[in-house]
Write an enzyme that holds these catalytic residues in place. Structure first.
Site, PDB file in Angstrom:
ATOM      1  N   GLY A 145     -14.864   3.796 -16.590  1.00 47.82           N
ATOM      2  CA  GLY A 145     -13.683   3.011 -16.233  1.00 47.82           C
ATOM      3  C   GLY A 145     -13.893   1.938 -15.188  1.00 47.82           C
ATOM      4  CE1 TYR A 155      -4.329  -1.128  -0.236  1.00 47.31           C
ATOM      5  CE2 TYR A 155      -3.360  -2.982   0.929  1.00 47.31           C
ATOM      6  CZ  TYR A 155      -4.386  -2.437   0.183  1.00 47.31           C
ATOM      7  OH  TYR A 155      -5.461  -3.217  -0.173  1.00 47.31           O
ATOM      8  CB  ALA A 202     -11.546   8.341 -18.402  1.00 46.47           C
ATOM      9  CG  HIS A 210     -14.045  -0.082  -3.019  1.00 48.82           C
ATOM     10  ND1 HIS A 210     -13.744  -0.665  -4.221  1.00 48.82           N
ATOM     11  CD2 HIS A 210     -15.308  -0.499  -2.715  1.00 48.82           C
ATOM     12  CE1 HIS A 210     -14.775  -1.404  -4.634  1.00 48.82           C
ATOM     13  NE2 HIS A 210     -15.741  -1.307  -3.742  1.00 48.82           N
ATOM     14  CD  GLN A 218     -16.045  -0.016  -8.461  1.00 47.26           C
ATOM     15  OE1 GLN A 218     -15.705  -1.174  -8.230  1.00 47.26           O
ATOM     16  NE2 GLN A 218     -16.467   0.356  -9.657  1.00 47.26           N
ATOM     17  CG  ASN A 219     -10.800   4.659  -8.841  1.00 45.41           C
ATOM     18  OD1 ASN A 219     -11.042   3.468  -8.997  1.00 45.41           O
ATOM     19  ND2 ASN A 219     -10.805   5.525  -9.835  1.00 45.41           N
ATOM     20  CB  VAL A 220      -8.315   3.523  -2.498  1.00 42.90           C
ATOM     21  CG1 VAL A 220      -9.459   2.587  -2.151  1.00 42.90           C
ATOM     22  CG2 VAL A 220      -7.236   2.755  -3.275  1.00 42.90           C
ATOM     23  NE  ARG A 254      -2.862  -0.223  -4.785  1.00 42.91           N
ATOM     24  CZ  ARG A 254      -4.070  -0.618  -4.382  1.00 42.91           C
ATOM     25  NH1 ARG A 254      -4.181  -1.576  -3.478  1.00 42.91           N
ATOM     26  NH2 ARG A 254      -5.157  -0.076  -4.874  1.00 42.91           N
TER      27      ARG A 254
HETATM   28  N1  APR Z   1     -10.532   5.017 -19.586  1.00 45.02           N
HETATM   29  C1  APR Z   1     -11.694   4.419 -19.188  1.00 45.02           C
HETATM   30  N2  APR Z   1     -11.764   3.114 -18.853  1.00 45.02           N
HETATM   31  C2  APR Z   1     -10.634   2.400 -18.910  1.00 45.02           C
HETATM   32  C3  APR Z   1      -9.393   2.948 -19.321  1.00 45.02           C
HETATM   33  C4  APR Z   1      -9.376   4.328 -19.669  1.00 45.02           C
HETATM   34  N3  APR Z   1      -8.253   4.930 -20.056  1.00 45.02           N
HETATM   35  N4  APR Z   1      -8.461   1.965 -19.277  1.00 45.02           N
HETATM   36  C5  APR Z   1      -9.072   0.855 -18.842  1.00 45.02           C
HETATM   37  N5  APR Z   1     -10.398   1.096 -18.635  1.00 45.02           N
HETATM   38  C6  APR Z   1     -11.439   0.186 -18.160  1.00 45.02           C
HETATM   39  C7  APR Z   1     -11.228  -1.267 -18.490  1.00 45.02           C
HETATM   40  O1  APR Z   1     -11.727  -1.566 -19.801  1.00 45.02           O
HETATM   41  C8  APR Z   1     -12.036  -1.955 -17.393  1.00 45.02           C
HETATM   42  O2  APR Z   1     -13.395  -2.099 -17.812  1.00 45.02           O
HETATM   43  O3  APR Z   1     -11.438   0.251 -16.755  1.00 45.02           O
HETATM   44  C9  APR Z   1     -11.987  -0.952 -16.225  1.00 45.02           C
HETATM   45  C10 APR Z   1     -11.126  -1.395 -15.066  1.00 45.02           C
HETATM   46  O4  APR Z   1     -11.691  -2.519 -14.457  1.00 45.02           O
HETATM   47  P1  APR Z   1     -11.204  -3.052 -13.028  1.00 45.02           P
HETATM   48  O5  APR Z   1      -9.711  -3.101 -12.974  1.00 45.02           O
HETATM   49  O6  APR Z   1     -11.970  -4.299 -12.744  1.00 45.02           O
HETATM   50  O7  APR Z   1     -11.618  -1.864 -12.056  1.00 45.02           O
HETATM   51  P2  APR Z   1     -12.916  -1.621 -11.168  1.00 45.02           P
HETATM   52  O8  APR Z   1     -14.145  -1.947 -11.932  1.00 45.02           O
HETATM   53  O9  APR Z   1     -12.748  -0.266 -10.606  1.00 45.02           O
HETATM   54  O10 APR Z   1     -12.778  -2.669 -10.019  1.00 45.02           O
HETATM   55  C11 APR Z   1     -11.627  -2.624  -9.231  1.00 45.02           C
HETATM   56  O11 APR Z   1     -11.799  -4.110  -7.506  1.00 45.02           O
HETATM   57  O12 APR Z   1     -10.458  -5.211  -6.210  1.00 45.02           O
HETATM   58  C12 APR Z   1     -11.354  -4.231  -6.226  1.00 45.02           C
HETATM   59  O13 APR Z   1     -11.347  -2.582  -4.601  1.00 45.02           O
HETATM   60  C13 APR Z   1     -10.768  -2.927  -5.814  1.00 45.02           C
HETATM   61  O14 APR Z   1     -11.860  -0.871  -6.367  1.00 45.02           O
HETATM   62  C14 APR Z   1     -11.154  -1.971  -6.898  1.00 45.02           C
HETATM   63  C15 APR Z   1     -12.012  -2.786  -7.796  1.00 45.02           C
END
Ligand code: APR
Length: 258
Positions: free
Chosen positions: A197, A71, A241, A123, A105-107, A74
């Site tokens: 995203g 962490y 995005a 989260h 969902q982002n930290v 990160r």
């Molecule tokens: N712009 C928009 N979307 C994008 C980009 C971009 N530049 N690059 C990638 N993506 C999309 C991918 O296509 C995918 O659908 O972002 C998404 C990322 O998916 P995940 O990694 O599964 O992220 P998320 O849905 O936020 O889930 C992650 O999982 O483990 C937990 O707590 C953790 O909050 C976290 C969550």
């Protein structure tokens, strides 16, 4: 609707007509700022671990220095990152619609860093800390920040001596109650939801667009790739995005002056 030439003006019209807008963001929102998504975040020293096995209370109890060090690494990446144009577009969007809330969902805290005012962190946050046993708050400025990518022993709670952990939601943990209730109420009462995203794989956050749709809101997806949520979206803007959100705000601004 898949063509961006059509999708962006349509999305701008839906946002303009909405008295309340919710923006639901996931890891892809930060990708254009160089912050790896959760699963990509197991690199270098951390590549041999499954992130889902680092992000649990059991992992922290077994290997506190490993998990705290991951962490800390990160957090350092986030501090070094610059929020991209899409973040600034969401700040501008706040001024163009009557009411806007971001549910993330982002930290990484980037929405707040650029000046978005109403941000609900489902989260938790890398910028907050509390102790493992009693969840006593621990000041972030006293959290160690190793200069290198290394394991790092967590500090101890000043009140009870329990090890200090990041205030993020780990697998198997409940989402923060008040924030979650507010996010669910917003989803059920917004007229437009921008879903940016997120893969739609992580529950319960993935329910938000479905709740909004069920309640009659227009759901707009911004993602370069199809996701579990694409079928629920009325409008799909295929793209990153960092490019789509500024284009959307430009379309909205032009429309407002016509
Ligand atoms: N712009 C928009 N979307 C994008 C980009 C971009 N530049 N690059 C990638 N993506 C999309 C991918 O296509 C995918 O659908 O972002 C998404 C990322 O998916 P995940 O990694 O599964 O992220 P998320 O849905 O936020 O889930 C992650 O999982 O483990 C937990 O707590 C953790 O909050 C976290 C969550």
């Amino acid at each position: 609707m898949n063509s961006d030439g059509v999708a962006i003006p349509a999305a701008a019209r839906a946002l303009r007509a909405a008295p309340r807008v919710v923006v639901a963001t996931g890891a892809g929102m930060s990708q254009d700022s160089g912050i790896p998504t959760f699963r990509d975040a197991a690199r270098g020293l951390w590549a041999r671990y499954d992130p889902e096995e680092l992000a649990t209370e059991a992992a922290f109890r077994r290997h506190p220095a490993r998990v705290f060090g991951w962490y800390a690494w990160r957090r350092r990446l986030v501090h070094a990152a610059t929020p991209h144009a899409g973040y600034h577009a969401l700040v501008a969007l706040e001024g163009l619609v009557p009411e806007l809330a971001i549910v993330t969902q982002n930290v990484d805290g980037l929405h707040t860093r650029v000046g978005s005012r109403r941000v609900l962190e489902l989260h938790g946050s890398l910028e907050r800390f509390s102790c493992l046993d009693a969840r006593h708050p621990f000041p972030a400025e006293r959290a160690p920040e190793p200069a290198a990518d290394t394991e790092c022993e967590p500090p101890r709670c000043e009140q009870c001596g329990s090890p200090v952990r990041p205030d993020v939601v780990w697998f198997g943990e409940m989402l923060p109650e008040r924030v979650t209730a507010e996010a669910w109420a917003l989803a059920a009462s917004c007229r437009a939801m921008l879903v940016v995203g997120t893969s739609g794989l992580v529950q319960p956050a993935a329910q938000l667009p479905l709740i909004a749709r069920e309640a009659g809101a227009t759901v707009i997806e911004v993602n370069p790739d199809p996701t579990e949520l694409s079928d629920a979206a009325h409008i799909v803007c295929r793209g990153r995005a960092g490019a789509v959100l500024p284009a959307l705000v430009a379309a909205l601004t032009q429309g407002a002056t016509q």
